[in-house]
Design a protein around this motif. Structure first.
Motif, mmCIF file in Angstrom:
data_model
loop_
_atom_site.group_PDB
_atom_site.id
_atom_site.type_symbol
_atom_site.label_atom_id
_atom_site.label_comp_id
_atom_site.label_asym_id
_atom_site.label_seq_id
_atom_site.Cartn_x
_atom_site.Cartn_y
_atom_site.Cartn_z
ATOM 1 N N SER A 129 0.870 -1.172 0.000
ATOM 2 C CA SER A 129 0.000 0.000 0.000
ATOM 3 C C SER A 129 0.912 1.228 0.000
ATOM 4 O O SER A 129 2.035 1.166 0.486
ATOM 5 C CB SER A 129 -0.920 0.005 1.228
ATOM 6 O OG SER A 129 -1.808 -1.102 1.188
ATOM 7 N N ASN A 130 0.435 2.308 -0.546
ATOM 8 C CA ASN A 130 1.241 3.519 -0.669
ATOM 9 C C ASN A 130 1.419 4.161 0.709
ATOM 10 O O ASN A 130 0.516 4.835 1.208
ATOM 11 C CB ASN A 130 0.556 4.489 -1.638
ATOM 12 C CG ASN A 130 1.371 5.746 -1.883
ATOM 13 O OD1 ASN A 130 2.161 6.172 -1.053
ATOM 14 N ND2 ASN A 130 1.176 6.342 -3.047
ATOM 15 N N GLY B 91 -0.715 6.718 3.167
ATOM 16 C CA GLY B 91 -1.181 6.323 4.491
ATOM 17 C C GLY B 91 -0.759 7.308 5.560
ATOM 18 O O GLY B 91 -1.557 7.688 6.436
ATOM 19 N N GLN C 213 -4.625 -0.780 6.354
ATOM 20 C CA GLN C 213 -4.019 -1.377 5.172
ATOM 21 C C GLN C 213 -4.392 -2.855 5.186
ATOM 22 O O GLN C 213 -4.442 -3.493 6.243
ATOM 23 C CB GLN C 213 -2.512 -1.164 5.120
ATOM 24 C CG GLN C 213 -1.688 -1.764 6.230
ATOM 25 C CD GLN C 213 -0.204 -1.605 5.956
ATOM 26 O OE1 GLN C 213 0.231 -1.503 4.818
ATOM 27 N NE2 GLN C 213 0.592 -1.574 7.002
ATOM 28 N N ASP C 214 -4.681 -3.368 4.023
ATOM 29 C CA ASP C 214 -5.303 -4.680 3.905
ATOM 30 C C ASP C 214 -4.250 -5.785 3.918
ATOM 31 O O ASP C 214 -3.581 -6.035 2.916
ATOM 32 C CB ASP C 214 -6.125 -4.730 2.616
ATOM 33 C CG ASP C 214 -7.019 -5.948 2.541
ATOM 34 O OD1 ASP C 214 -6.743 -6.932 3.255
ATOM 35 O OD2 ASP C 214 -7.986 -5.922 1.763
ATOM 36 N N GLN D 249 -2.502 -7.575 0.593
ATOM 37 C CA GLN D 249 -1.057 -7.580 0.369
ATOM 38 C C GLN D 249 -0.502 -8.996 0.295
ATOM 39 O O GLN D 249 0.271 -9.327 -0.610
ATOM 40 C CB GLN D 249 -0.360 -6.791 1.471
ATOM 41 C CG GLN D 249 -0.643 -5.293 1.422
ATOM 42 C CD GLN D 249 0.017 -4.533 2.558
ATOM 43 O OE1 GLN D 249 0.712 -5.096 3.387
ATOM 44 N NE2 GLN D 249 -0.234 -3.234 2.611
ATOM 45 N N TYR E 281 -11.077 -5.296 -5.253
ATOM 46 C CA TYR E 281 -10.493 -3.997 -5.597
ATOM 47 C C TYR E 281 -10.394 -3.803 -7.111
ATOM 48 O O TYR E 281 -9.475 -3.148 -7.603
ATOM 49 C CB TYR E 281 -9.101 -3.868 -4.987
ATOM 50 C CG TYR E 281 -9.075 -3.863 -3.477
ATOM 51 C CD1 TYR E 281 -9.690 -2.844 -2.752
ATOM 52 C CD2 TYR E 281 -8.432 -4.876 -2.766
ATOM 53 C CE1 TYR E 281 -9.657 -2.832 -1.360
ATOM 54 C CE2 TYR E 281 -8.389 -4.870 -1.380
ATOM 55 C CZ TYR E 281 -9.003 -3.849 -0.689
ATOM 56 O OH TYR E 281 -8.964 -3.840 0.679
ATOM 57 N N PHE F 186 -0.511 -1.623 -5.919
ATOM 58 C CA PHE F 186 -0.845 -0.829 -4.740
ATOM 59 C C PHE F 186 -2.243 -1.189 -4.239
ATOM 60 O O PHE F 186 -3.234 -0.910 -4.904
ATOM 61 C CB PHE F 186 -0.762 0.666 -5.055
ATOM 62 C CG PHE F 186 0.632 1.145 -5.361
ATOM 63 C CD1 PHE F 186 1.530 1.395 -4.330
ATOM 64 C CD2 PHE F 186 1.055 1.311 -6.670
ATOM 65 C CE1 PHE F 186 2.824 1.826 -4.594
ATOM 66 C CE2 PHE F 186 2.350 1.744 -6.949
ATOM 67 C CZ PHE F 186 3.228 1.994 -5.909
ATOM 68 N N VAL F 187 -2.301 -1.821 -3.072
ATOM 69 C CA VAL F 187 -3.576 -2.197 -2.458
ATOM 70 C C VAL F 187 -4.151 -0.954 -1.781
ATOM 71 O O VAL F 187 -3.462 -0.300 -0.988
ATOM 72 C CB VAL F 187 -3.374 -3.325 -1.431
ATOM 73 C CG1 VAL F 187 -4.702 -3.710 -0.788
ATOM 74 C CG2 VAL F 187 -2.724 -4.544 -2.095
ATOM 75 N N PRO F 188 -5.408 -0.598 -2.060
ATOM 76 C CA PRO F 188 -5.978 0.650 -1.515
ATOM 77 C C PRO F 188 -6.081 0.662 0.009
ATOM 78 O O PRO F 188 -6.169 -0.382 0.656
ATOM 79 C CB PRO F 188 -7.385 0.695 -2.148
ATOM 80 C CG PRO F 188 -7.283 -0.150 -3.371
ATOM 81 C CD PRO F 188 -6.323 -1.250 -3.013
ATOM 82 N N TRP F 189 -6.081 1.870 0.571
ATOM 83 C CA TRP F 189 -6.301 2.094 1.990
ATOM 84 C C TRP F 189 -7.801 2.194 2.267
ATOM 85 O O TRP F 189 -8.577 2.565 1.393
ATOM 86 C CB TRP F 189 -5.653 3.406 2.444
ATOM 87 C CG TRP F 189 -4.171 3.457 2.321
ATOM 88 C CD1 TRP F 189 -3.450 4.005 1.295
ATOM 89 C CD2 TRP F 189 -3.206 2.972 3.255
ATOM 90 N NE1 TRP F 189 -2.106 3.873 1.536
ATOM 91 C CE2 TRP F 189 -1.924 3.245 2.729
ATOM 92 C CE3 TRP F 189 -3.298 2.322 4.480
ATOM 93 C CZ2 TRP F 189 -0.747 2.904 3.389
ATOM 94 C CZ3 TRP F 189 -2.122 1.980 5.147
ATOM 95 C CH2 TRP F 189 -0.876 2.266 4.602
#
Length: 335
Positions: free
Chosen positions: A129-130, A134, A269-270, A274, A301, A316-319
């Motif tokens: 995740s970015n 975050g 964060q997931d 991830q 997602y 990039f997994v979203p927040w």
């Protein structure tokens, strides 16, 4: 033995060998920086819940890096020597753990970086995740509550381990949110590491509360564990937690409960996204073109996380911001 019998026997042996080859699981070494934190434990849980692991298609070997980059490098060497098919690494150090990628590449073993980052593009891929975003989101939550554009405020920042990508990137995000308040609007009274630890954060904040008696308005914890340590310190000092603006990152269970209690903000964060995403990308690297992902996170997602044949360098997994409205749903999903 007749020719037809010989042909039948040879065919049976060949089919048996093929079946054995297909039944041989893909071996993946999973190098975690340390397994004490709940977020890492969640990553391991979701790894074991991955469909291919449950079916026996994938065999995972977990390594506990014990929060030491050199130990992680040694564990990678062990994984390479034992001929693992792929490596997933959650690195402790942005620079020091680049050796894992270097040595794996020399051995022809794909490496997928998960959760934290490495200062290299030589890995097969990263599923993260970015962290800068975050860090921005958590700091903005604190500063918006304090109405920093109208009022001058004092905050403290509890940092992750120095030199780790989380500390570096989330710190940049923290600074971006602070800058948006305007020059001189936010005074950072203290900024020190508690190494992602609730136990280390509590005495740190206890000292700050004594040193800056009555002056601290907000606490920016670069992860939830440290933010929770700050909450314990505030309660221990006989102060009302709701008089402070507090935020963290990860969405661990205790933090979600604290959100429900109105004590803090958490940016989730997931861990599933991830880890299961990293396994899918690792399997694509091993099995080649045509491999189809098995985790449902790509559907969850679909708008923001594209599979793209599993060959992208960066995923990039979203927040997700934890709120009173979604908190119980997030907790229920972990049962």
């Amino acid at each position: 033995m007749k020719l037809t019998q010989i042909v039948w026997f040879a065919s049976a042996v060949m089919m048996g060998n093929m079946a054995m080859a297909q039944a041989t699981p893909v071996k993946i070494a999973v190098l975690m920086y340390g397994n004490k934190a709940e977020f890492v434990q969640l990553m391991e849980k979701y790894a074991k819940d991955y469909p291919g692991v449950k079916s026996g298609e994938v065999s995972l070997t977990f390594y506990d890096g014990r929060y030491d980059a050199s130990i992680q490098n040694d564990q990678a060497a062990t994984a390479i020597q034992t001929k693992t098919d792929a490596i997933i690494v959650n690195p402790m150090d942005f620079e020091a753990n680049i050796d894992i990628v270097t040595h794996a590449n020399q051995a022809g073993i794909p490496v997928v970086v998960a959760n934290a980052r490495l200062n290299t593009d030589a890995m097969t891929s990263e599923v993260i995740s970015n962290d800068e975003l975050g860090g921005y989101l958590e700091a903005k939550a604190v500063l918006d509550k304090l109405d920093c554009k109208k009022h001058k405020v004092n905050v403290v920042i509890i940092e992750g381990p120095k030199g780790g990508s989380g500390e570096i990137q989330r710190g940049k995000g923290n600074d971006k949110a602070i800058a948006e308040c305007g020059a001189g609007q936010v005074n950072v009274l203290e900024r020190k590491t508690a190494n992602w630890s609730r136990a280390e954060a509590q005495p740190l904040v206890e000292n700050w509360l004594q040193k800056h008696r009555g002056k601290i308005n907000g606490v920016i914890g670069q992860n939830d564990e440290m933010a929770l340590g700050a909450i314990e310190a505030i309660k221990g000092a006989g102060l009302d937690v709701k008089d402070f603006a507090i935020a963290g990152v990860d969405g661990v269970s205790d933090a979600i409960h604290a959100v429900q209690a109105g004590e803090m903000v958490s940016i989730l964060q997931d861990a599933k996204g991830q880890m299961q995403g990293a396994i899918d990308v690792a399997l694509r690297a091993v099995k080649g073109k045509g491999y189809q992902p098995q985790s449902d996170i790509w559907q969850q997602y679909a708008k923001d996380l594209k599979w793209e044949d599993g060959t992208q360098k960066h995923y990039f997994v979203p927040w997700t911001t934890v709120t009173a409205a979604n908190a119980q749903q997030l907790l229920d999903a972990r049962k």
